[in-house]
Scaffold this active site. Structure first.
Site, PDB file in Angstrom:
ATOM      1  N   TYR A  17      10.714  -4.050  -7.897  1.00 46.47           N
ATOM      2  CA  TYR A  17       9.417  -3.900  -8.565  1.00 46.47           C
ATOM      3  C   TYR A  17       8.566  -2.734  -8.080  1.00 46.47           C
ATOM      4  O   TYR A  17       8.097  -1.926  -8.878  1.00 46.47           O
ATOM      5  CB  TYR A  17       8.617  -5.199  -8.413  1.00 46.47           C
ATOM      6  CG  TYR A  17       7.219  -5.145  -8.987  1.00 46.47           C
ATOM      7  CD1 TYR A  17       7.012  -5.281 -10.355  1.00 46.47           C
ATOM      8  CD2 TYR A  17       6.123  -4.944  -8.171  1.00 46.47           C
ATOM      9  CE1 TYR A  17       5.722  -5.222 -10.897  1.00 46.47           C
ATOM     10  CE2 TYR A  17       4.835  -4.886  -8.703  1.00 46.47           C
ATOM     11  CZ  TYR A  17       4.641  -5.028 -10.059  1.00 46.47           C
ATOM     12  OH  TYR A  17       3.384  -4.962 -10.581  1.00 46.47           O
ATOM     13  N   CYS A  23       0.847  -1.190   0.000  1.00 46.93           N
ATOM     14  CA  CYS A  23       0.000   0.000   0.000  1.00 46.93           C
ATOM     15  C   CYS A  23       0.880   1.236   0.000  1.00 46.93           C
ATOM     16  O   CYS A  23       2.087   1.163   0.192  1.00 46.93           O
ATOM     17  CB  CYS A  23      -0.905   0.017   1.240  1.00 46.93           C
ATOM     18  SG  CYS A  23      -2.015  -1.402   1.350  1.00 46.93           S
ATOM     19  N   ASN A  49       0.891   0.244   5.913  1.00 43.15           N
ATOM     20  CA  ASN A  49       1.420  -0.553   4.804  1.00 43.15           C
ATOM     21  C   ASN A  49       2.218  -1.702   5.395  1.00 43.15           C
ATOM     22  O   ASN A  49       3.174  -1.480   6.140  1.00 43.15           O
ATOM     23  CB  ASN A  49       2.324   0.312   3.918  1.00 43.15           C
ATOM     24  CG  ASN A  49       3.080  -0.511   2.881  1.00 43.15           C
ATOM     25  OD1 ASN A  49       2.581  -1.515   2.393  1.00 43.15           O
ATOM     26  ND2 ASN A  49       4.293  -0.087   2.556  1.00 43.15           N
ATOM     27  N   GLY A  50       1.818  -2.920   5.084  1.00 39.11           N
ATOM     28  CA  GLY A  50       2.538  -4.081   5.593  1.00 39.11           C
ATOM     29  C   GLY A  50       1.601  -5.197   5.985  1.00 39.11           C
ATOM     30  O   GLY A  50       0.463  -5.273   5.513  1.00 39.11           O
ATOM     31  N   GLY A  91      -0.894   0.759  -4.990  1.00 40.86           N
ATOM     32  CA  GLY A  91      -2.201   0.190  -4.679  1.00 40.86           C
ATOM     33  C   GLY A  91      -3.279   0.805  -5.536  1.00 40.86           C
ATOM     34  O   GLY A  91      -3.386   2.031  -5.610  1.00 40.86           O
TER      35      GLY A  91
END
Length: 534
Positions: A260, A2, A105-106, A31
């Site tokens: 990425y 995210c 995020n995670g 996201g």
């Protein structure tokens, strides 16, 4: 994976929503499932707008103008935990104590244990399957245990330290306490990225947290710093305070960020993503020479846009083989890696990419991609190259074989859905239809990143080597994860949204919307959260 963002403006009369919106657009690559913003206005009142879809779909000029206040939190979601339900769009909010908003995020490894503990000991009910809501309630419960009417910085640091001791996993978080300020903190191993910057204004200084530095650069913030592992940073209009709360971990960032996820113009943990990808191309060229020989029959190097473009360019330069853009990308189709379900990913590849026959016809091509995960995208790309007239198709990956599930926030849950699971290179090549598959060596990948920050001694490479730095990742946990997050499980959850269920949801949504419109809020919910009140 995210994207998170938080902003505090020195002038409370200026609206933070516009720059939060711009920042989320720059984090859209992290996201594309949902987006949300919560702002804080006069006397601690909160205003929110969030929903499923891209940033441009969720927000418009009208609802941005209703997000009142000079501080706020934003989020773009790509779900690994929970579902794609509209109710799980972030940021999340709790009223008690003080009025707290959090975006995350995670992924937590011990989420089930924490959820049971909260329910029994703290009597806090978790309404979704999202571990972000869980993190918020743990933080809120730790703050509530201070029993104080007013909020103090020392209490916030104590609450976050308690959270570190309770939560296992990789996470970066931004939070906002109504009428007080914004907070950023990062897990004790620094797996997920977060940074902050400062910008001078007429009234003083503005502060912003972001997943990636590119947002801060674009919006004019300087003195950009990463939050250290186990560190928390509190920002109010009076001061910025940072404190290292735990020391049991060392910086072990996720290496897949560089391969990425991150934008090439970002700098994460002191490492330029762009330069690390150039170095990946340099090492991958050596691997191609090693496996194909110096006198290979490759005629042209073609990248899969966009992430692999930098590495492919450097690879072609070193091999002295022509570089060509053979795939034209439709930029209005989302990233196929983060799309739910194999069938949707397969269809989306053809809609997203078009092969130009003149670059493939009667040639032996080396296609370069950032990674091969499920193999769905790679298989379609190889077939597109053959349909365009390629004689041979070699496929090179900037990353090593992905053989293990990721537990820290990347959607690689089921080993059996990974094309490299229990397969050697020849078998993988056969599976995706290529004449040969060439993978980056793991040590070379680490060296590509470590070169630009030698102080980082290790990276989270768990998707390649199965070594989980946080601990707590047992075979039982992995089995549960695979059962819960496989494409089959996700499809089953989506099918539960029957027409009757959707109809009920729409009825409730319409009724709620009508209620807010009658009260002059027009779909942007204002929630009272005055600083210092429970």
């Amino acid at each position: 994976m995210c994207g998170i963002i938080a902003l505090l403006l020195s002038n409370p009369e200026i609206m933070a929503s516009v720059e939060l919106f711009e920042g989320l657009q720059m984090l859209q690559h992290r996201g594309q499932d949902a987006a949300g913003i919560v702002t804080c206005g006069y006397k601690g009142r909160l205003y929110q707008c969030k929903g499923n879809g891209m940033v441009r779909d969720v927000f418009n000029q009208e609802n941005l103008q209703r997000l009142v206040g000079g501080l706020g939190v934003g989020h773009v979601r790509y779900p690994t935990a929970g579902s794609s339900s509209n109710s799980e769009a972030q940021p999340f909010y709790v009223n008690s104590p003080y009025g707290i908003v959090l975006a995350h995020n995670g992924n937590l490894v011990n989420a089930e244990e924490l959820k049971n503990s909260l329910d029994v000991k703290a009597h806090r009910h978790i309404n979704t399957d999202s571990d972000s809501e869980l993190l918020l309630n743990i933080f809120a419960d730790n703050l509530q245990q201070t029993g104080k009417f007013r909020i103090y910085e020392e209490d916030i640091f104590t609450a976050i330290k308690g959270l570190y001791e309770q939560c296992t996993g990789g996470y970066a978080c931004v939070a906002m306490i109504a009428g007080f300020g914004i907070i950023g903190f990062r897990d004790p191993h620094g797996i997920r990225p977060i940074c902050y910057g400062i910008r001078r204004s007429h009234e003083g200084f503005d502060f912003m947290f972001s997943s990636e530095s590119v947002v801060l650069d674009a919006l004019g913030f300087t003195e950009i710093k990463d939050i250290d592992p186990g560190e928390a940073v509190i920002v109010t209009r009076q001061a910025i305070t940072r404190r290292k709360l735990v020391n049991w971990g060392e910086l072990t960032p996720c290496i897949f960020e560089y391969v990425y996820f991150a934008r090439p113009d970002s700098v994460i943990n002191g490492i330029s993503v762009y330069r690390s990808r150039l170095e990946m191309g340099e090492h991958l060229a050596n691997q191609v020479m090693k496996e194909c020989g110096k006198n290979s029959d490759i005629d042209v190097v073609i990248p899969v846009p966009d992430t692999s473009r930098v590495a492919a360019l450097q690879l072609s330069h070193k091999l002295k083989i022509a570089y060509r853009e053979g795939f034209i990308k439709n930029r209005y189709v989302g990233r196929t890696f983060i799309m739910p379900g194999q069938q949707m990913r397969r269809k989306s590849v053809r809609r997203k990419l078009n092969a130009m026959a003149l670059e493939f016809a009667d040639k032996n091509v080396l296609i370069v991609d950032d990674s091969i995960v499920r193999g769905t995208t790679s298989k379609e790309i190889v077939q597109m190259a053959r349909d365009a007239g390629a004689k041979k198709v070699y496929f090179a990956s900037c990353a090593p074989p992905v053989r293990c599930p990721n537990v820290y926030g990347i959607d690689m849950p089921s080993r059996r859905e990974l094309v490299a699971f229990n397969r050697d290179n020849d078998s993988i090549a056969k599976e995706i239809g290529a004449d040969m598959v060439i993978y980056q060596d793991l040590n070379d990948l680490i060296a590509s990143c470590q070169k630009f920050n030698p102080h980082i001694t290790s990276f989270d490479c768990s998707v390649f080597d199965g070594q989980y730095v946080t601990g707590g990742v047992t075979d039982e946990y992995l089995a549960h994860l695979e059962k819960d997050r496989s494409d089959l499980a996700k499809s089953s959850r989506e099918s539960l949204q029957s027409p009757d269920t959707i109809g009920l949801h729409n009825f409730l949504h319409t009724s709620s919307q009508s209620y807010f419109e009658r009260n002059g809020w027009n779909g942007v919910m204002g929630v009272n959260g005055v600083n210092g009140s429970n």
